[in-house]
Scaffold this active site. Structure first.
Site, PDB file in Angstrom:
ATOM      1  N   LYS A  96       0.659  -1.231  -0.076  1.00 24.27           N
ATOM      2  CA  LYS A  96       0.079   0.031  -0.002  1.00 24.27           C
ATOM      3  C   LYS A  96       0.909   1.222   0.014  1.00 24.27           C
ATOM      4  O   LYS A  96       1.799   1.652   1.008  1.00 24.27           O
ATOM      5  CB  LYS A  96      -0.981   0.089   1.073  1.00 24.27           C
ATOM      6  CG  LYS A  96      -1.615   1.284   1.335  1.00 24.27           C
ATOM      7  CD  LYS A  96      -2.515   1.308   2.775  1.00 24.27           C
ATOM      8  CE  LYS A  96      -2.910   2.592   3.167  1.00 24.27           C
ATOM      9  NZ  LYS A  96      -3.438   2.618   4.416  1.00 24.27           N
ATOM     10  N   GLY A 157      -7.894   8.206  10.451  1.00 21.48           N
ATOM     11  CA  GLY A 157      -8.072   8.144  12.069  1.00 21.48           C
ATOM     12  C   GLY A 157      -9.008   9.159  12.433  1.00 21.48           C
ATOM     13  O   GLY A 157      -9.158   9.333  13.686  1.00 21.48           O
ATOM     14  N   GLY A 184     -10.485   7.179   7.264  1.00 26.18           N
ATOM     15  CA  GLY A 184     -11.829   8.108   7.692  1.00 26.18           C
ATOM     16  C   GLY A 184     -13.157   7.640   8.041  1.00 26.18           C
ATOM     17  O   GLY A 184     -13.884   8.222   8.583  1.00 26.18           O
ATOM     18  N   ASN A 205      -9.316   1.131  10.402  1.00 31.99           N
ATOM     19  CA  ASN A 205      -8.466   0.640  11.412  1.00 31.99           C
ATOM     20  C   ASN A 205      -8.991   1.253  12.705  1.00 31.99           C
ATOM     21  O   ASN A 205      -9.342   0.725  13.538  1.00 31.99           O
ATOM     22  CB  ASN A 205      -6.886   0.885  11.067  1.00 31.99           C
ATOM     23  CG  ASN A 205      -6.027   0.440  12.072  1.00 31.99           C
ATOM     24  OD1 ASN A 205      -4.863   0.200  11.620  1.00 31.99           O
ATOM     25  ND2 ASN A 205      -6.231   0.233  13.302  1.00 31.99           N
TER      26      ASN A 205
END
Lengths: 257, 64
Positions: A96, A157, A184, A205
């Site tokens: 990534k 985040g 997001g 995450n």
């Protein structure tokens, strides 16, 4: 019915939830992966500690595809070095691409990201660029050999949701690669919304890691992603001004007239 | 020499493979940068580390 899968780098994936492994105590990571049932789990690279609590690889089931990121890279050459390190660890060719120069909002640098895609593709990596959802740039990423496009929903985040919805919609409509909303998304309903748009998958995450019960939230995201995908496949109904669902004829009269 | 920015005592040159184990790293779980370049693990047994080298030893950690 055909299997509902998407492909990256010649491999087939059925889970449309990609989970990040950051911000967890290691043993909880295992529980979260078991609950969310992703096929792909992301990782980062940092200076190694001696001793400590163990290695993240010992807490991710071996059947998962690892997707290392290049977080920490500020330029294309730094991203290439991180990609080479990841591959040298023997965990495959997926990478990534994440190139960030903005310490406040952590927004990706699309120009350096494009350059990084060119560099890693030349070395045979399966490149998944994390990017601002710009359609023109997404075309360039595709032309450079990217395996997918990973537009952000909101800053990393932030748990703010699919704030880029209309821009992501354009990328889904115009780019013939899997589109994976990355960053997001804060709630299962937002992941569901992304899948309804037709994206191939979402990556989550912080939303899971900061939940009251992370494994339960991973499960909730897995359900939401399945619902959103099913809705997309079913073909969303039209939107309009308002229209009765029940017949407008044959009304009965309840009062004597 | 420096490992991850920290001084590491090295009296005489040492093979990278030996140095990593001696310094306490799990060789299967790390990758290495020497002088800005990734040293492939296939080269660890033939790469000598000297007292003026700077080594970066990298591992996977949790991340998004």
């Amino acid at each position: 019915m055909d299997k509902d899968i998407f492909k990256l780098g010649g491999r087939e994936f059925s889970s449309r939830l990609i989970l990040g492994s950051g911000k967890y105590p290691l043993p909880m990571m295992k529980e979260v992966v078991e609950a969310g049932e992703p096929d792909i789990v992301t990782l980062a690279l940092r200076r190694a500690n001696i001793g400590g609590e163990g290695n993240i690889l010992d807490y991710i089931p071996p059947d998962k595809t690892l997707l290392p990121n290049t977080s920490g890279a500020r330029s294309a050459p730094e991203a290439l070095t991180l990609a080479r390190l990841a591959r040298d660890m023997g965990c495959g060719d997926f990478i990534k691409i994440e190139v960030v120069n903005d310490p406040k909002y952590l927004l990706p640098d699309n120009e350096e990201t494009l350059q990084a895609v060119r560099l890693v593709v030349k070395e045979g990596f399966v490149a998944l660029p994390y990017m601002n959802p710009d359609l023109v740039m997404a075309h360039k990423m595709a032309d450079a050999g990217a395996a997918a496009i990973m537009p952000l929903g909101a800053p990393i985040g932030s748990n703010r949701g699919l704030t880029t919805k209309e821009l992501v919609r354009l990328i889904v409509e115009e780019i013939k690669l899997p589109v994976i909303v990355d960053a997001g998304l804060g709630r299962p309903s937002q992941a569901c919304q992304a899948l309804e748009l037709g994206v191939a998958a979402v990556m989550v995450n912080t939303a899971v890691a900061t939940a009251g019960d992370p494994p339960a939230m991973a499960k909730a995201f897995a359900l939401a992603v399945r619902a959103g995908r099913a809705g997309y496949l079913a073909g969303l109904g039209r939107t309009g001004k308002g229209e009765a669902s029940s017949p407008l004829t044959g009304f009965l009269r309840t009062e004597a007239g | 020499m420096l490992i991850n920015g920290q001084p590491y005592p090295l009296d005489e040159s040492r093979l990278l493979s030996e140095l990593l184990t001696e310094a306490g790293y799990h060789p299967d779980r790390v990758a290495v940068i020497l002088g800005g370049r990734v040293v492939p693990r296939t080269d660890w047994e033939t790469t000598a580390i000297r007292a003026d080298d700077c080594l970066e030893v990298i591992a996977f950690v949790g991340g998004g």
